[in-house]
Design a protein around this motif. Structure first.
Motif, PDB file in Angstrom:
ATOM      1  N   MET A   1      27.059  14.991 -18.227  1.00  0.00           N
ATOM      2  CA  MET A   1      25.945  14.842 -19.309  1.00  0.00           C
ATOM      3  C   MET A   1      25.651  16.496 -19.700  1.00  0.00           C
ATOM      4  N   SER A   2      25.387  16.693 -20.877  1.00  0.00           N
ATOM      5  CA  SER A   2      25.048  17.990 -21.250  1.00  0.00           C
ATOM      6  C   SER A   2      23.473  18.461 -21.072  1.00  0.00           C
ATOM      7  N   GLU A   3      22.567  17.606 -20.285  1.00  0.00           N
ATOM      8  CA  GLU A   3      21.286  17.741 -19.996  1.00  0.00           C
ATOM      9  C   GLU A   3      21.000  19.068 -19.256  1.00  0.00           C
ATOM     10  N   SER A   4      20.135  19.836 -19.624  1.00  0.00           N
ATOM     11  CA  SER A   4      19.934  21.111 -19.032  1.00  0.00           C
ATOM     12  C   SER A   4      18.951  20.823 -17.667  1.00  0.00           C
ATOM     13  N   LEU A   5      18.754  21.639 -16.749  1.00  0.00           N
ATOM     14  CA  LEU A   5      18.001  21.599 -15.515  1.00  0.00           C
ATOM     15  C   LEU A   5      16.570  21.617 -15.900  1.00  0.00           C
ATOM     16  N   ASP A   6      16.323  22.268 -16.903  1.00  0.00           N
ATOM     17  CA  ASP A   6      14.720  22.234 -17.114  1.00  0.00           C
ATOM     18  C   ASP A   6      14.286  21.195 -18.318  1.00  0.00           C
ATOM     19  N   SER A   7      14.920  20.205 -18.445  1.00  0.00           N
ATOM     20  CA  SER A   7      14.692  19.235 -19.345  1.00  0.00           C
ATOM     21  C   SER A   7      13.462  18.431 -18.864  1.00  0.00           C
ATOM     22  N   ALA A   8      13.372  18.147 -17.648  1.00  0.00           N
ATOM     23  CA  ALA A   8      12.157  17.502 -17.145  1.00  0.00           C
ATOM     24  C   ALA A   8      10.854  18.190 -17.248  1.00  0.00           C
ATOM     25  N   PRO A   9       9.800  17.676 -17.731  1.00  0.00           N
ATOM     26  CA  PRO A   9       8.603  18.235 -17.987  1.00  0.00           C
ATOM     27  C   PRO A   9       8.194  18.641 -16.319  1.00  0.00           C
ATOM     28  N   PRO A  10       7.955  20.240 -16.299  1.00  0.00           N
ATOM     29  CA  PRO A  10       7.472  20.607 -14.967  1.00  0.00           C
ATOM     30  C   PRO A  10       5.969  20.261 -14.851  1.00  0.00           C
ATOM     31  N   PRO A  11       5.526  20.099 -13.617  1.00  0.00           N
ATOM     32  CA  PRO A  11       4.245  20.049 -13.392  1.00  0.00           C
ATOM     33  C   PRO A  11       3.337  21.242 -13.878  1.00  0.00           C
ATOM     34  N   ARG A  12       1.992  21.093 -14.099  1.00  0.00           N
ATOM     35  CA  ARG A  12       1.280  22.284 -14.772  1.00  0.00           C
ATOM     36  C   ARG A  12       1.235  23.472 -13.858  1.00  0.00           C
ATOM     37  N   THR A  13       1.559  24.428 -14.181  1.00  0.00           N
ATOM     38  CA  THR A  13       1.433  25.601 -13.351  1.00  0.00           C
ATOM     39  C   THR A  13       0.203  26.233 -13.376  1.00  0.00           C
ATOM     40  N   PRO A  14      -0.377  26.728 -12.148  1.00  0.00           N
ATOM     41  CA  PRO A  14      -1.737  27.426 -11.970  1.00  0.00           C
ATOM     42  C   PRO A  14      -1.769  28.625 -12.827  1.00  0.00           C
ATOM     43  N   THR A  15      -2.790  28.935 -13.355  1.00  0.00           N
ATOM     44  CA  THR A  15      -2.918  29.954 -14.187  1.00  0.00           C
ATOM     45  C   THR A  15      -2.783  31.270 -13.153  1.00  0.00           C
ATOM     46  N   ARG A  16      -2.458  32.454 -13.939  1.00  0.00           N
ATOM     47  CA  ARG A  16      -2.384  33.664 -12.966  1.00  0.00           C
ATOM     48  C   ARG A  16      -3.549  33.906 -12.286  1.00  0.00           C
ATOM     49  N   ALA A  17      -4.875  33.721 -12.943  1.00  0.00           N
ATOM     50  CA  ALA A  17      -6.038  33.958 -12.513  1.00  0.00           C
ATOM     51  C   ALA A  17      -6.324  33.046 -11.307  1.00  0.00           C
ATOM     52  N   LEU A  18      -6.024  31.830 -11.482  1.00  0.00           N
ATOM     53  CA  LEU A  18      -6.117  30.711 -10.503  1.00  0.00           C
ATOM     54  C   LEU A  18      -5.310  31.239  -9.107  1.00  0.00           C
ATOM     55  N   ARG A  19      -3.950  31.601  -9.340  1.00  0.00           N
ATOM     56  CA  ARG A  19      -3.097  31.911  -8.307  1.00  0.00           C
ATOM     57  C   ARG A  19      -3.434  33.006  -7.553  1.00  0.00           C
ATOM     58  N   GLN A  20      -4.071  34.148  -8.136  1.00  0.00           N
ATOM     59  CA  GLN A  20      -4.841  35.274  -7.573  1.00  0.00           C
ATOM     60  C   GLN A  20      -6.229  34.993  -6.806  1.00  0.00           C
ATOM     61  N   ARG A  21      -6.766  33.888  -7.176  1.00  0.00           N
ATOM     62  CA  ARG A  21      -7.827  33.718  -6.569  1.00  0.00           C
ATOM     63  C   ARG A  21      -7.666  32.859  -5.399  1.00  0.00           C
ATOM     64  N   LEU A  22      -6.495  32.008  -5.597  1.00  0.00           N
ATOM     65  CA  LEU A  22      -6.027  31.125  -4.011  1.00  0.00           C
ATOM     66  C   LEU A  22      -5.566  32.104  -3.103  1.00  0.00           C
ATOM     67  N   ALA A  23      -4.787  33.156  -3.558  1.00  0.00           N
ATOM     68  CA  ALA A  23      -4.226  34.335  -2.700  1.00  0.00           C
ATOM     69  C   ALA A  23      -5.196  35.042  -2.049  1.00  0.00           C
ATOM     70  N   GLU A  24      -6.387  35.314  -2.716  1.00  0.00           N
ATOM     71  CA  GLU A  24      -7.414  36.002  -1.931  1.00  0.00           C
ATOM     72  C   GLU A  24      -8.254  35.177  -1.092  1.00  0.00           C
ATOM     73  N   LEU A  25      -8.352  33.880  -1.197  1.00  0.00           N
ATOM     74  CA  LEU A  25      -9.018  32.953  -0.543  1.00  0.00           C
ATOM     75  C   LEU A  25      -7.995  32.891   0.829  1.00  0.00           C
ATOM     76  N   ARG A  26      -7.117  32.792   0.816  1.00  0.00           N
ATOM     77  CA  ARG A  26      -5.917  32.379   1.664  1.00  0.00           C
ATOM     78  C   ARG A  26      -5.806  33.831   2.669  1.00  0.00           C
ATOM     79  N   GLY A  27      -5.966  35.227   1.946  1.00  0.00           N
ATOM     80  CA  GLY A  27      -5.778  36.264   2.645  1.00  0.00           C
ATOM     81  C   GLY A  27      -4.513  36.791   1.832  1.00  0.00           C
ATOM     82  N   PRO A  28      -4.550  37.953   1.444  1.00  0.00           N
ATOM     83  CA  PRO A  28      -3.494  38.874   0.552  1.00  0.00           C
ATOM     84  C   PRO A  28      -2.200  38.782   1.593  1.00  0.00           C
ATOM     85  N   ALA A  29      -2.180  38.910   2.856  1.00  0.00           N
ATOM     86  CA  ALA A  29      -1.025  39.092   3.550  1.00  0.00           C
ATOM     87  C   ALA A  29      -0.468  37.816   4.268  1.00  0.00           C
TER      88      ALA A  29
END
Length: 373
Positions: free
Chosen positions: A1-29
């Motif tokens: 098949m010629s279908e590409s690996l990214d043809s399945a709709p991916p789950p919604r990716t968290p925004t950059r601000a949310l990823r940063q906020r979750l990292a802060e909650l978890r601890g930067p290290a």
């Protein structure tokens, strides 16, 4: 098949601000702990617990957090059980998966395919799994996917899930395989353990349904193949388990979860769940997020002992069980319940209050008839 690996709709990716906020909650290290199907099943069983939703969504190590605040719990699989489970799974998948496929009714190692699912990162592995599922469906061939990776959006954040196996049937059905090390004696296993396995498998099927919705001729089966040791041996045996009820409940409960960004936005400034922080600071951080404790949490959450102590200190009826908490409606403490039963508080028109007063009257009559007064 010629279908590409990214043809399945991916789950919604968290925004950059949310990823940063979750990292802060978890601890930067601190590296995030990924959500797994067991955690999602437990979260679906208690969708009103914002504390667990946020901590799991942020990838916080709840076991380390519970130890840091002085409420460690004996939670999780023992090392012996873990090793035994791995050894049994290896036996089930021996000979390139021939033993497992035999349990599906497919004989011979050449009667099925085992595609390679290696890819870079969880997104790549999930995309590779989706492509393998579609290719096998298009080819109408028996196919065994060993430890595929599936993506599912939960409360606005992606989770990557790894079932033991998924089998693609020639007719387009996709069946989740759950391999467990508890025994199946006389073709029956412990009902509680089977129920837990079914709830876990329901999360996998939900993720499979997302891929099947974009694959022509595909259908995620609503029964799973449960593989366990037969009787008291190490020989594998299998049974189909209908998970339609668990699937419906899990789908509904996960849909009820408050979005993680909404919970995080309501937190006070400076809240961090890094286990290296002082115990007093961590306790205040944990208490800043509302919880919905019930006795079932003791078997599903590392913070259960802490939440139980707080629920008891607050006289909360939830400490007595979710069903009781639901039946009592607006009565949220045992003090309110007792006062309503005695007739000193509560609205008589409230069905819960009326039922409590009726029960108290019947008890008083029974005690009087028995000469206890």
């Amino acid at each position: 098949m010629s279908e590409s690996l990214d043809s399945a709709p991916p789950p919604r990716t968290p925004t950059r601000a949310l990823r940063q906020r979750l990292a802060e909650l978890r601890g930067p290290a601190v590296r995030p702990r990924p959500l797994d199907a067991r955690a999602l099943a437990a979260l679906a069983a208690n969708p009103g617990c914002e504390r667990r939703a946020l901590l799991d969504g942020a990838g916080v190590d709840k076991a380390a957090l519970a130890t840091a605040i002085g409420s460690p719990g004996a939670f999780g699989q023992s090392q012996f059980a873990f090793m035994r489970g791995n050894a049994f799974e290896a036996r089930v998948k021996s000979d390139g998966g021939a033993e497992l496929m035999r349990l599906m009714g497919v004989e011979g190692p050449t009667a099925f395919r085992v595609p390679e699912l290696t890819a870079a990162g969880p997104e790549g592995r999930a995309a590779r799994t989706a492509l393998a599922l579609r290719e096998a469906t298009a080819e109408a061939a028996w196919t065994l996917l060993d430890h595929p990776l599936l993506a599912l959006e939960v409360a606005g954040s992606p989770a990557y899930l790894e079932p033991d196996a998924v089998v693609v049937h020639p007719d387009g059905r996709w069946t989740v395989v759950e391999i467990k090390s508890f025994p199946m004696i006389d073709a029956a296993a412990d009902a509680a353990k089977v129920g837990a396995a079914a709830r876990q498998a329901a999360v996998y099927v939900l993720a499979l349904e997302r891929v099947a919705a974009h694959t022509e001729g595909a259908e995620a089966a609503h029964s799973v193949l449960l593989v366990c040791p037969k009787d008291f041996s190490n020989l594998p045996t299998a049974s189909a388990v209908d998970i339609r009820k668990q699937l419906s409940v899990t789908r509904r409960q996960l849909a009820r979860l408050t979005r993680i960004e909404d919970i995080a936005a309501a937190l006070p400034e400076g809240v961090v769940f890094d286990p290296e922080r002082p115990a007093e600071e961590l306790t205040a951080a944990v208490e800043s997020v509302s919880a919905a404790y019930a006795p079932d949490c003791l078997a599903a959450c590392e913070l259960a002992f802490h939440c139980r102590d707080r629920a008891r200190a607050q006289d909360a009826v939830g400490a007595l069980g979710r069903s009781l908490r639901g039946e009592l409606g607006s009565l949220t403490t045992t003090g309110e319940v007792l006062a309503a039963a005695r007739g000193t508080a509560g609205d008589p028109a409230d069905p819960a209050v009326a039922a409590l007063r009726r029960a108290a009257a019947l008890r008083a009559e029974a005690l009087e008839a028995a000469g206890c007064r």
